[in-house]
Design a protein around this motif. Structure first.
Motif, PDB file in Angstrom:
ATOM      1  N   ARG B 104     -33.454   6.997  24.733  1.00 36.16           N
ATOM      2  CA  ARG B 104     -34.248   8.357  24.364  1.00 36.16           C
ATOM      3  C   ARG B 104     -35.713   7.935  24.115  1.00 36.16           C
ATOM      4  O   ARG B 104     -35.856   6.724  23.556  1.00 36.16           O
ATOM      5  CB  ARG B 104     -33.766   8.782  22.896  1.00 36.16           C
ATOM      6  N   GLY B 105     -36.701   9.023  24.428  1.00 38.77           N
ATOM      7  CA  GLY B 105     -37.959   8.642  24.244  1.00 38.77           C
ATOM      8  C   GLY B 105     -38.830   9.811  24.241  1.00 38.77           C
ATOM      9  O   GLY B 105     -38.285  11.125  24.119  1.00 38.77           O
ATOM     10  N   VAL B 106     -39.891   9.694  24.342  1.00 37.97           N
ATOM     11  CA  VAL B 106     -41.276  10.838  24.109  1.00 37.97           C
ATOM     12  C   VAL B 106     -42.289  10.396  25.138  1.00 37.97           C
ATOM     13  O   VAL B 106     -42.632   9.360  25.341  1.00 37.97           O
ATOM     14  CB  VAL B 106     -41.595  10.807  22.756  1.00 37.97           C
ATOM     15  N   LEU B 107     -42.606  11.492  25.660  1.00 35.47           N
ATOM     16  CA  LEU B 107     -43.938  11.699  26.452  1.00 35.47           C
ATOM     17  C   LEU B 107     -44.803  12.681  25.857  1.00 35.47           C
ATOM     18  O   LEU B 107     -44.425  13.976  26.313  1.00 35.47           O
ATOM     19  CB  LEU B 107     -43.545  11.753  27.986  1.00 35.47           C
ATOM     20  N   TRP B 108     -45.893  12.602  25.380  1.00 32.65           N
ATOM     21  CA  TRP B 108     -46.528  13.754  24.700  1.00 32.65           C
ATOM     22  C   TRP B 108     -48.039  13.545  25.094  1.00 32.65           C
ATOM     23  O   TRP B 108     -48.795  12.736  24.573  1.00 32.65           O
ATOM     24  CB  TRP B 108     -46.405  13.732  23.098  1.00 32.65           C
ATOM     25  N   PRO B 109     -48.455  14.825  25.871  1.00 31.39           N
ATOM     26  CA  PRO B 109     -49.811  14.674  26.240  1.00 31.39           C
ATOM     27  C   PRO B 109     -50.610  15.520  25.274  1.00 31.39           C
ATOM     28  O   PRO B 109     -50.508  16.464  24.663  1.00 31.39           O
ATOM     29  CB  PRO B 109     -49.967  15.635  27.617  1.00 31.39           C
ATOM     30  N   ILE B 110     -51.785  14.875  24.713  1.00 30.21           N
ATOM     31  CA  ILE B 110     -52.628  15.458  23.710  1.00 30.21           C
ATOM     32  C   ILE B 110     -53.592  16.346  24.415  1.00 30.21           C
ATOM     33  O   ILE B 110     -54.519  16.009  24.850  1.00 30.21           O
ATOM     34  CB  ILE B 110     -53.445  14.286  22.920  1.00 30.21           C
ATOM     35  N   ARG B 111     -53.038  17.538  24.594  1.00 31.61           N
ATOM     36  CA  ARG B 111     -53.668  18.511  25.291  1.00 31.61           C
ATOM     37  C   ARG B 111     -53.383  19.876  24.780  1.00 31.61           C
ATOM     38  O   ARG B 111     -52.016  20.149  24.478  1.00 31.61           O
ATOM     39  CB  ARG B 111     -53.484  18.124  26.768  1.00 31.61           C
ATOM     40  N   SER B 112     -54.258  20.809  24.931  1.00 29.11           N
ATOM     41  CA  SER B 112     -54.007  22.247  24.173  1.00 29.11           C
ATOM     42  C   SER B 112     -53.806  22.778  25.710  1.00 29.11           C
ATOM     43  O   SER B 112     -54.514  22.975  26.623  1.00 29.11           O
ATOM     44  CB  SER B 112     -55.099  22.812  23.714  1.00 29.11           C
ATOM     45  N   LEU B 113     -52.349  23.318  26.062  1.00 24.38           N
ATOM     46  CA  LEU B 113     -51.987  23.791  27.254  1.00 24.38           C
ATOM     47  C   LEU B 113     -51.926  25.452  27.237  1.00 24.38           C
ATOM     48  O   LEU B 113     -51.077  25.850  26.302  1.00 24.38           O
ATOM     49  CB  LEU B 113     -50.482  23.298  27.792  1.00 24.38           C
ATOM     50  N   VAL B 114     -52.696  25.878  27.854  1.00 23.06           N
ATOM     51  CA  VAL B 114     -53.066  27.454  27.957  1.00 23.06           C
ATOM     52  C   VAL B 114     -52.630  28.099  29.292  1.00 23.06           C
ATOM     53  O   VAL B 114     -53.169  27.515  30.265  1.00 23.06           O
ATOM     54  CB  VAL B 114     -54.239  27.777  27.116  1.00 23.06           C
ATOM     55  N   LYS B 115     -51.631  29.169  29.340  1.00 24.46           N
ATOM     56  CA  LYS B 115     -51.606  29.866  30.404  1.00 24.46           C
ATOM     57  C   LYS B 115     -52.820  30.402  30.928  1.00 24.46           C
ATOM     58  O   LYS B 115     -53.668  30.873  30.274  1.00 24.46           O
ATOM     59  CB  LYS B 115     -50.565  31.137  30.408  1.00 24.46           C
ATOM     60  N   GLY B 116     -53.139  30.129  32.209  1.00 27.91           N
ATOM     61  CA  GLY B 116     -54.321  30.742  32.904  1.00 27.91           C
ATOM     62  C   GLY B 116     -55.560  29.772  32.764  1.00 27.91           C
ATOM     63  O   GLY B 116     -56.462  29.640  33.185  1.00 27.91           O
ATOM     64  N   GLY B 117     -55.274  28.384  31.793  1.00 30.30           N
ATOM     65  CA  GLY B 117     -56.103  27.360  31.858  1.00 30.30           C
ATOM     66  C   GLY B 117     -56.291  26.444  33.110  1.00 30.30           C
ATOM     67  O   GLY B 117     -55.142  26.531  33.785  1.00 30.30           O
ATOM     68  N   VAL B 128     -49.426   9.867  24.935  1.00 33.22           N
ATOM     69  CA  VAL B 128     -48.619   9.080  23.648  1.00 33.22           C
ATOM     70  C   VAL B 128     -46.930   9.180  24.268  1.00 33.22           C
ATOM     71  O   VAL B 128     -46.586  10.025  24.516  1.00 33.22           O
ATOM     72  CB  VAL B 128     -48.530   9.957  22.489  1.00 33.22           C
ATOM     73  N   TYR B 129     -46.859   7.832  24.122  1.00 34.24           N
ATOM     74  CA  TYR B 129     -45.274   7.577  24.633  1.00 34.24           C
ATOM     75  C   TYR B 129     -44.410   6.910  23.615  1.00 34.24           C
ATOM     76  O   TYR B 129     -45.141   6.156  22.861  1.00 34.24           O
ATOM     77  CB  TYR B 129     -45.281   7.085  26.048  1.00 34.24           C
ATOM     78  N   PHE B 130     -43.164   6.958  23.746  1.00 35.58           N
ATOM     79  CA  PHE B 130     -42.291   6.488  22.763  1.00 35.58           C
ATOM     80  C   PHE B 130     -40.861   5.988  23.559  1.00 35.58           C
ATOM     81  O   PHE B 130     -40.566   6.926  24.339  1.00 35.58           O
ATOM     82  CB  PHE B 130     -42.187   6.981  21.221  1.00 35.58           C
TER      83      PHE B 130
END
Lengths: 253, 253
Positions: B104-117, B128-130
């Motif tokens: 088990r792990g994590v993949l987290w992009p430090i980014r603000s994802l907005v529809k239409g962006g 960031v990963y784990f």
């Protein structure tokens, strides 16, 4: 408006002097003390005893807000009422300049001036200006439009609101960056990991409402995540208060 | 790690799918409903009934935080324990993925994802990963380093703090921009006048403490200006509370 006397030895005068002298104005800086190294300044410097050596058409008071009254009162004993006089404060009414002077106004750059910060050209610095008379307004308009592509003629009340907004968008934002920095530092997380999102959040702003870019737990009403965040701030009540208040603000915006 | 099943139809899945398929991975997206326009997605889409058509080595749960548990539980009845499984949440521990899965792990992009962006390439998005196991860690490291130049292996506690900091540096900052916008709008002042200082404040941040760039009334202890600002917020108690709290924070930072 050929000869300018710039009063003050702080960051504002330091950044303003080269902009003005680049525009074919004859700039002299009046400073309280003469002992600081003169060669660092790109223009002529004088002290109060040498005031009879200059005949400026324009005085610019680049001094602390509460010094505008006293310093303009002192200059009123030396220069004629027809002299144009400006101060450079976003938060102070033009009328705080001594009433001896008939043409009073303001030139306020919306910019955070830090010693050691790079001196950029001012062409993209918004310049807010104000003049109580038509004569000063005409001259000042030509000057600011020569300095920058972004100029705004705004009265005292509007300028004061804009100064408050600049404080919110710059100083308060910087305080939030510092809050993040401290939290990262406590757990040995590189603050550099946040620089891309910090820049992206600023860069995607347009003249329209920032609200359209809002994301996150407070915006979604995701109370579980907010609770988890607040647990992390359990031992820092002031930071927890900031978290609660800003989450509440987002929910109501 | 050749065949990837990406679970979710939201912003995260939408932004992640093309990044993964650009990296020679065979990506299928699993969505709850099939009725939304398929051609908008650059990869194959399936619904739950079609799960027997895929044999992924990697599952990525790009779903709401509180759906990670239930959805991974349901997937545990279909896929073997050896399947690598990631979620994409900054705020949630890796252990919230069903324990049927061994890696088990994590993949987290430090980014603000907005529809239409705009969908930018992810090379400068911090990832960031784990991973709970060495096997997953090795594979995941190769994947994230292929996607971005900025990668950080961080445990649950550090990632959770960084998620809080991203919230502060992005969502809370955006709320302050919106607060400025509203104050400007009330007095017919163009918010565009603030865009240069907003961008300059973000751009001058470095990996070092933001505190070094602090300016303004609260920083100088200029109570006269602060009083004037608070008068302007007299009829907006919530904004006045934000002003007081952040000024107090600056004074103590």
């Amino acid at each position: 408006m050929k000869e300018v006397l710039l009063v003050g030895g702080g960051n504002m005068a330091w950044h303003l002097a080269p902009q003005l002298s680049d525009r074919q104005l004859e700039v002299t800086v009046l400073r309280a003390r003469s002992r600081e190294t003169r060669e660092l300044w790109p223009v002529r410097q004088i002290v109060w005893d040498q005031l009879d050596e200059v005949r400026p058409n324009l005085l610019i008071l680049a001094v602390a807000d509460d010094a505008i009254g006293p310093i303009s009162e002192r200059l009123a004993t030396v220069f004629p009422p027809e002299t144009f006089v400006l101060h450079t404060s976003g938060a102070t009414p033009a009328g705080s300049i001594n009433e001896h002077f008939l043409h009073r106004g303001v030139l306020w750059p919306i910019r955070s001036l830090v010693k050691g910060g790079t001196v950029h050209p001012w062409t993209e610095t918004p310049l807010v200006y104000f003049a109580e008379t038509e004569d000063l307004r005409g001259s000042l308009k030509r000057l600011v439009e020569d300095l920058s592509q972004l100029t705004y003629f705004l009265g005292d009340a509007q300028r004061s609101t804009l100064h408050l907004c600049a404080t919110i968008s710059n100083n308060f934002v910087n305080a939030l960056y510092q809050m993040s920095y401290q939290l990262c530092e406590e757990q040995d997380i590189p603050f550099a990991a946040l620089l891309p999102i910090i820049r992206a959040t600023a860069e995607r702003q347009t003249p329209g409402p920032p609200k359209r870019w809002q994301t996150g737990a407070a915006f979604r009403g995701d109370t579980a995540t907010m609770e988890r965040h607040l647990q992390q701030l359990e031992e820092q009540p002031q930071l927890a208060a900031v978290y609660r208040l800003l989450s509440d603000l987002i929910a109501k915006q």
